[in-house]
Design a protein around this motif. Structure first.
Motif, mmCIF file in Angstrom:
data_model
loop_
_atom_site.group_PDB
_atom_site.id
_atom_site.type_symbol
_atom_site.label_atom_id
_atom_site.label_comp_id
_atom_site.label_asym_id
_atom_site.label_seq_id
_atom_site.Cartn_x
_atom_site.Cartn_y
_atom_site.Cartn_z
ATOM 1 N N THR A 1 34.581 -38.248 94.377
ATOM 2 C CA THR A 1 34.805 -39.629 94.799
ATOM 3 C C THR A 1 33.631 -40.122 95.631
ATOM 4 O OG1 THR A 1 37.192 -39.213 94.842
ATOM 5 C CG2 THR A 1 36.395 -41.174 95.997
ATOM 6 N N ALA A 2 33.175 -41.333 95.357
ATOM 7 C CA ALA A 2 32.049 -41.901 96.097
ATOM 8 C C ALA A 2 32.399 -42.044 97.569
ATOM 9 C CB ALA A 2 31.679 -43.264 95.507
ATOM 10 N N GLY A 3 31.481 -41.639 98.440
ATOM 11 C CA GLY A 3 31.684 -41.751 99.874
ATOM 12 C C GLY A 3 32.389 -40.577 100.512
ATOM 13 N N VAL A 4 32.901 -39.646 99.707
ATOM 14 C CA VAL A 4 33.599 -38.470 100.227
ATOM 15 C C VAL A 4 32.655 -37.268 100.152
ATOM 16 C CG1 VAL A 4 35.566 -36.910 99.943
ATOM 17 C CG2 VAL A 4 35.829 -39.365 99.494
ATOM 18 N N PRO A 5 32.389 -36.580 101.278
ATOM 19 C CA PRO A 5 31.492 -35.412 101.244
ATOM 20 C C PRO A 5 31.998 -34.359 100.262
ATOM 21 C CG PRO A 5 31.930 -36.086 103.503
ATOM 22 C CD PRO A 5 32.872 -36.874 102.637
ATOM 23 N N ALA A 6 31.084 -33.805 99.482
ATOM 24 C CA ALA A 6 31.457 -32.813 98.475
ATOM 25 C C ALA A 6 30.422 -31.702 98.438
ATOM 26 C CB ALA A 6 31.596 -33.463 97.104
ATOM 27 N N PHE A 7 30.835 -30.542 97.946
ATOM 28 C CA PHE A 7 29.959 -29.387 97.780
ATOM 29 C C PHE A 7 29.744 -29.139 96.291
ATOM 30 C CE2 PHE A 7 31.742 -28.800 101.954
ATOM 31 C CZ PHE A 7 30.719 -28.238 102.698
ATOM 32 N N LEU A 8 28.550 -28.670 95.945
ATOM 33 C CA LEU A 8 28.269 -28.224 94.587
ATOM 34 C C LEU A 8 28.293 -26.695 94.603
ATOM 35 C CD1 LEU A 8 27.450 -28.884 91.666
ATOM 36 C CD2 LEU A 8 25.055 -28.775 92.401
ATOM 37 N N VAL A 9 29.331 -26.108 94.017
ATOM 38 C CA VAL A 9 29.507 -24.659 94.002
ATOM 39 C C VAL A 9 28.881 -24.100 92.724
ATOM 40 C CG1 VAL A 9 31.161 -22.766 94.085
ATOM 41 C CG2 VAL A 9 31.646 -24.904 95.305
ATOM 42 N N VAL A 10 27.961 -23.153 92.876
ATOM 43 C CA VAL A 10 27.232 -22.582 91.744
ATOM 44 C C VAL A 10 27.490 -21.081 91.681
ATOM 45 C CG1 VAL A 10 24.972 -22.249 90.679
ATOM 46 C CG2 VAL A 10 25.444 -24.349 91.955
#
Length: 221
Positions: free
Chosen positions: A178-187
């Protein structure tokens, strides 16, 4: 009675732009060829559809001046092939040991080049030198570079957000974040094997991540 022939409308030179844009955004390469070259060009299609292929570089150049691009080869990569679409007037390949070869003008120790109409296939000679390679190219117009290699190393990824529910931690996001919500990219890296020293890799690291969108390209380091 003669039938009047219907005049054909001229084909737009931009009729393939949509397909070329979709191909570029997905890391692919749009190929235009002639009937005489179609059998030889099929080797490029085979290069990209073979198993265990990884993309080391995918970039486009719109400048008329000399463009400089780099790609890194590690010990897990067994072979490297470069595909270039467009018309080059000069192309210089430089190895990690600073040895150079002018691909269009001379045979050399680094690679061999196959030329088609508006398309080039460059194969690096084994054994591959690990490290950073440099490609300098000059053209009168647009160029697309695609560098692929053979490697069993792959990765899986997904977006996640912080959650403080019954089990605090990261919760996977279905679809786009969601735009504006902090997110992580898990690899998750796969294919390194249980004995990491066997491939001379002490730890997995990432220098940057590239997120591609329909209207813009965002770099996150």
């Amino acid at each position: 009675m003669r039938r009047k022939r219907r005049s054909r409308e001229p084909l737009s030179p931009d009729r393939f732009n949509l397909y070329s844009s979709l191909s570029s955004l997905s890391g692919g390469l749009t190929i235009f060829t002639t009937n005489s070259d179609i059998h030889r060009v099929s080797t490029i299609v085979e290069d990209n559809t073979a198993a265990d292929k990884v993309t080391l570089l995918h970039v486009e150049s719109h400048k008329d001046l000399m463009s400089v691009h780099t790609f890194r080869v590690d010990s897990s990569v067994k072979s490297v092939t470069l595909h270039v679409s467009g018309t080059m007037t000069e192309c210089i390949l430089t190895s990690p040991s600073d040895q150079s070869q002018s691909l269009l003008n001379e045979e050399g120790p680094l690679a061999v080049i196959q030329q088609f109409q508006g398309l080039y296939r460059i194969s690096l000679f084994p054994p591959l030198q690990p490290g950073q390679w440099k490609l300098q190219a000059k053209s009168d117009g647009h160029l697309t570079f695609n560098v692929i290699g053979d490697s069993g190393v792959d990765f899986l990824y997904y977006f996640a957000i912080v959650t403080s529910e019954t089990h605090p931690g990261l919760a996977r996001v279905d679809g786009n974040p969601t735009a504006g919500v902090p997110a992580f990219l898990v690899v998750v890296v796969t294919g390194l094997g249980s004995d990491i020293e066997a491939v001379k890799v002490k730890e997995a690291s990432f220098s940057h991540a590239t997120l591609l969108g329909l209207k813009e390209r965002v770099f996150s380091r």
